[in-house]
Design a protein around this motif. Sequence first.
Motif, PDB file in Angstrom:
ATOM      1  N   THR A 315       0.844  -1.191   0.000  1.00 54.72           N
ATOM      2  CA  THR A 315       0.000   0.000   0.000  1.00 54.72           C
ATOM      3  C   THR A 315       0.881   1.244   0.000  1.00 54.72           C
ATOM      4  O   THR A 315       1.713   1.411   0.905  1.00 54.72           O
ATOM      5  CB  THR A 315      -0.916   0.016   1.242  1.00 54.72           C
ATOM      6  OG1 THR A 315      -1.790  -1.112   1.185  1.00 54.72           O
ATOM      7  CG2 THR A 315      -1.739   1.300   1.290  1.00 54.72           C
ATOM      8  N   PRO A 316       0.736   2.115  -0.998  1.00 57.88           N
ATOM      9  CA  PRO A 316       1.537   3.342  -1.022  1.00 57.88           C
ATOM     10  C   PRO A 316       1.241   4.228   0.183  1.00 57.88           C
ATOM     11  O   PRO A 316       0.103   4.291   0.663  1.00 57.88           O
ATOM     12  CB  PRO A 316       1.094   4.021  -2.323  1.00 57.88           C
ATOM     13  CG  PRO A 316       0.514   2.931  -3.155  1.00 57.88           C
ATOM     14  CD  PRO A 316      -0.112   1.981  -2.194  1.00 57.88           C
ATOM     15  N   ALA A 317       2.255   4.930   0.644  1.00 57.19           N
ATOM     16  CA  ALA A 317       2.097   5.797   1.814  1.00 57.19           C
ATOM     17  C   ALA A 317       1.005   6.840   1.618  1.00 57.19           C
ATOM     18  O   ALA A 317       0.352   7.259   2.581  1.00 57.19           O
ATOM     19  CB  ALA A 317       3.424   6.480   2.126  1.00 57.19           C
ATOM     20  N   ALA A 318       0.784   7.263   0.371  1.00 58.20           N
ATOM     21  CA  ALA A 318      -0.223   8.294   0.090  1.00 58.20           C
ATOM     22  C   ALA A 318      -1.630   7.850   0.480  1.00 58.20           C
ATOM     23  O   ALA A 318      -2.516   8.696   0.677  1.00 58.20           O
ATOM     24  CB  ALA A 318      -0.188   8.663  -1.394  1.00 58.20           C
ATOM     25  N   TYR A 319      -1.848   6.542   0.613  1.00 55.40           N
ATOM     26  CA  TYR A 319      -3.163   6.029   0.985  1.00 55.40           C
ATOM     27  C   TYR A 319      -3.296   5.817   2.501  1.00 55.40           C
ATOM     28  O   TYR A 319      -4.348   5.396   2.971  1.00 55.40           O
ATOM     29  CB  TYR A 319      -3.427   4.693   0.282  1.00 55.40           C
ATOM     30  CG  TYR A 319      -3.645   4.798  -1.207  1.00 55.40           C
ATOM     31  CD1 TYR A 319      -4.931   4.849  -1.742  1.00 55.40           C
ATOM     32  CD2 TYR A 319      -2.572   4.836  -2.084  1.00 55.40           C
ATOM     33  CE1 TYR A 319      -5.143   4.938  -3.103  1.00 55.40           C
ATOM     34  CE2 TYR A 319      -2.764   4.929  -3.452  1.00 55.40           C
ATOM     35  CZ  TYR A 319      -4.051   4.987  -3.955  1.00 55.40           C
ATOM     36  OH  TYR A 319      -4.249   5.082  -5.311  1.00 55.40           O
TER      37      TYR A 319
END
Length: 347
Positions: A315-319
């Motif tokens: 999961t990308p940090a932006a999420y």
Amino acid sequence: MKTMSWTAKQLILLDQTKLPLIEEYITCTDYQRVALAIKRLEVRGAPAIGAAAAFALVLAALELSAQQLSYSEFVNQLKNCQQEIAAARPTAVNLFWALEKTFALTATCQTVAELITALEQTALSIYQDDVQANQKIGEYGAALFTEQINILTHCNAGALATCGIGTALGVIKVAHQQHKIGMVYADETRPLLQGARLTSFELQQAGVPVTVITDNMAGWVMKNKMIQAIVVGADRIAQNGDTANKIGTYSLAVLAKEHQIPLYIAAPISTFDFSLVDGEAIPIEERSALEVQSIQGVATTPPAMPVFNPAFDVTPAAYIQGIITEYGVIQQPTAAKILAFRKQHQL
């Protein structure tokens, strides 16, 4: 119900593949059996795997001590054992962290007896530190919520996956004690149903209200405003906050962003891999097709059906709304924020 216990130079593991129907324990007297337990998911969850690996190295040292080797020969043989244990699973960084932490003692000790004592003390310390970290994670996480809410969780990040009360489930348990939990929705979590088998069982035992849903119901549950937050664990976190967790977490994160629901990662600092710039470099374990082709021996696909079975996604940090650690919460994580957090706490 303890995930593991160390007694009389033996590691006793709760066999999580048999839960919730059978409570059975595995007595490990050699490091190979611990490595096999890690590979089979008889012991699972990043923090628990790390602790089990540390005890496995103690067992390896005890076995080698019977061979009357010189100290340098002993260390070389122990290195081989360490590498064998490390090969059990590739994604959970706690496994490698614990093995590196314990094996590093070979450079500071001078005799086999001294090293065995140090290895055992360090393994016990790793276990106890995780117990304390879980409690802190639970307290920091529960403080994020000011009123009663419903939470969705995925896989099992509770006492069964750690040495203490759990990471994600530690947050939920402390929040429940503070009367902040209306309902917990637990994804069943394919392919081994850790949510349906383990999380539901663990929360039920703790008196926390829980409802199991299939993985593909999560979006509908979000749309119908049945949850206000998502809290999950982690197996490896890159230095920018990208997070590997049980397969299906990425899908939850995308859905959560669409529905404006905060997603929190709960994990100890030992789950961070500061050597990785981002999640692209996190190794993703692919497991046997049999785990999808059948459940408890009952076929669920046509015979010999090809299967793609990655155990984790990233999961990308932006999420991610925040990463809950034993030192506090890193809100809306970025590489810069995580670096500042490390410096602040001298990690």
